[in-house]
Structures are given as structure tokens and as C-alpha cells.
Design a protein around this motif. Structure first.
Motif, mmCIF file in Angstrom:
data_model
loop_
_atom_site.group_PDB
_atom_site.id
_atom_site.type_symbol
_atom_site.label_atom_id
_atom_site.label_comp_id
_atom_site.label_asym_id
_atom_site.label_seq_id
_atom_site.Cartn_x
_atom_site.Cartn_y
_atom_site.Cartn_z
ATOM 1 N N GLY A 84 0.794 -1.225 0.000
ATOM 2 C CA GLY A 84 0.000 0.000 0.000
ATOM 3 C C GLY A 84 0.825 1.272 0.000
ATOM 4 O O GLY A 84 0.485 2.241 -0.674
ATOM 5 N N GLY A 85 1.914 1.288 0.763
ATOM 6 C CA GLY A 85 2.742 2.492 0.831
ATOM 7 C C GLY A 85 3.402 2.821 -0.486
ATOM 8 O O GLY A 85 3.427 3.970 -0.920
ATOM 9 N N ILE A 86 3.937 1.806 -1.116
ATOM 10 C CA ILE A 86 4.594 2.003 -2.414
ATOM 11 C C ILE A 86 3.566 2.397 -3.468
ATOM 12 O O ILE A 86 3.818 3.272 -4.304
ATOM 13 N N ALA A 87 2.398 1.779 -3.410
ATOM 14 C CA ALA A 87 1.353 2.104 -4.385
ATOM 15 C C ALA A 87 0.900 3.546 -4.227
ATOM 16 O O ALA A 87 0.725 4.264 -5.215
ATOM 17 N N GLY A 88 0.727 3.977 -3.004
ATOM 18 C CA GLY A 88 0.307 5.356 -2.767
ATOM 19 C C GLY A 88 1.350 6.369 -3.207
ATOM 20 O O GLY A 88 1.030 7.397 -3.796
ATOM 21 N N ALA A 89 2.607 6.068 -2.911
ATOM 22 C CA ALA A 89 3.688 6.969 -3.309
ATOM 23 C C ALA A 89 3.808 7.046 -4.824
ATOM 24 O O ALA A 89 3.960 8.132 -5.391
ATOM 25 N N SER A 90 3.719 5.913 -5.486
ATOM 26 C CA SER A 90 3.818 5.893 -6.949
ATOM 27 C C SER A 90 2.644 6.625 -7.589
ATOM 28 O O SER A 90 2.821 7.343 -8.574
ATOM 29 N N ALA A 91 1.467 6.446 -7.040
ATOM 30 C CA ALA A 91 0.296 7.147 -7.575
ATOM 31 C C ALA A 91 0.438 8.654 -7.373
ATOM 32 O O ALA A 91 0.078 9.441 -8.260
ATOM 33 N N GLY A 92 0.973 9.067 -6.238
ATOM 34 C CA GLY A 92 1.189 10.495 -5.998
ATOM 35 C C GLY A 92 2.199 11.090 -6.964
ATOM 36 O O GLY A 92 1.998 12.185 -7.490
ATOM 37 N N ILE A 93 3.282 10.378 -7.186
ATOM 38 C CA ILE A 93 4.291 10.849 -8.139
ATOM 39 C C ILE A 93 3.709 10.924 -9.542
ATOM 40 O O ILE A 93 3.943 11.885 -10.279
ATOM 41 N N ALA A 94 2.929 9.918 -9.918
ATOM 42 C CA ALA A 94 2.311 9.911 -11.249
ATOM 43 C C ALA A 94 1.359 11.095 -11.409
ATOM 44 O O ALA A 94 1.321 11.726 -12.474
ATOM 45 N N LYS A 95 0.623 11.416 -10.367
ATOM 46 C CA LYS A 95 -0.314 12.541 -10.430
ATOM 47 C C LYS A 95 0.438 13.858 -10.604
ATOM 48 O O LYS A 95 0.061 14.689 -11.440
ATOM 49 N N ILE A 96 1.518 14.044 -9.865
ATOM 50 C CA ILE A 96 2.315 15.265 -9.973
ATOM 51 C C ILE A 96 2.928 15.389 -11.370
ATOM 52 O O ILE A 96 2.857 16.449 -11.997
ATOM 53 N N LEU A 97 3.506 14.299 -11.872
ATOM 54 C CA LEU A 97 4.105 14.328 -13.203
ATOM 55 C C LEU A 97 3.071 14.603 -14.287
ATOM 56 O O LEU A 97 3.338 15.305 -15.267
#
Length: 53
Positions: A21-34
């Protein structure tokens, strides 16, 4: 930059399926910013292209 967004979305989906869950949330956040950075740069490019004609 759009490729990086797609890459982080895929990482988020795979991590979510596997239960990280932590990695998924972080990756989704980075994808949203990019993605939003990509949209801003795309709009600026369009405006610059229209004004230069």
C-alpha cells in the motif's frame, strides 16, 4: 514526461495488487504530480506555438 507518468501508474497498480500500500500510494502520488506538470508544459507549448505564428 508522459512516459514517466505511465511508468509510475503501472508501478502503483502492480504494487497495489501485490499488497504494498505504501509504495502504491507513493507511486500514484508521483504519477499525479508528473501528469499535472506534463499538462502545464503542454498548454504552455500550445500557447507559445499559437503566438509565434
Amino acid at each position: 514526461m508522459l512516459r514517466w507518468t505511465i511508468t509510475f501508474v503501472i508501478i502503483a497498480i502492480i504494487a497495489g495488487i501485490l499488497g504494498f500500500g505504501g509504495i502504491a500510494g507513493a507511486s500514484a502520488g508521483i504519477a499525479k504530480i508528473l501528469f499535472f506538470i506534463f499538462i502545464v508544459l503542454f498548454v504552455l507549448s500550445l500557447v507559445k506555438g499559437l503566438l509565434s505564428k
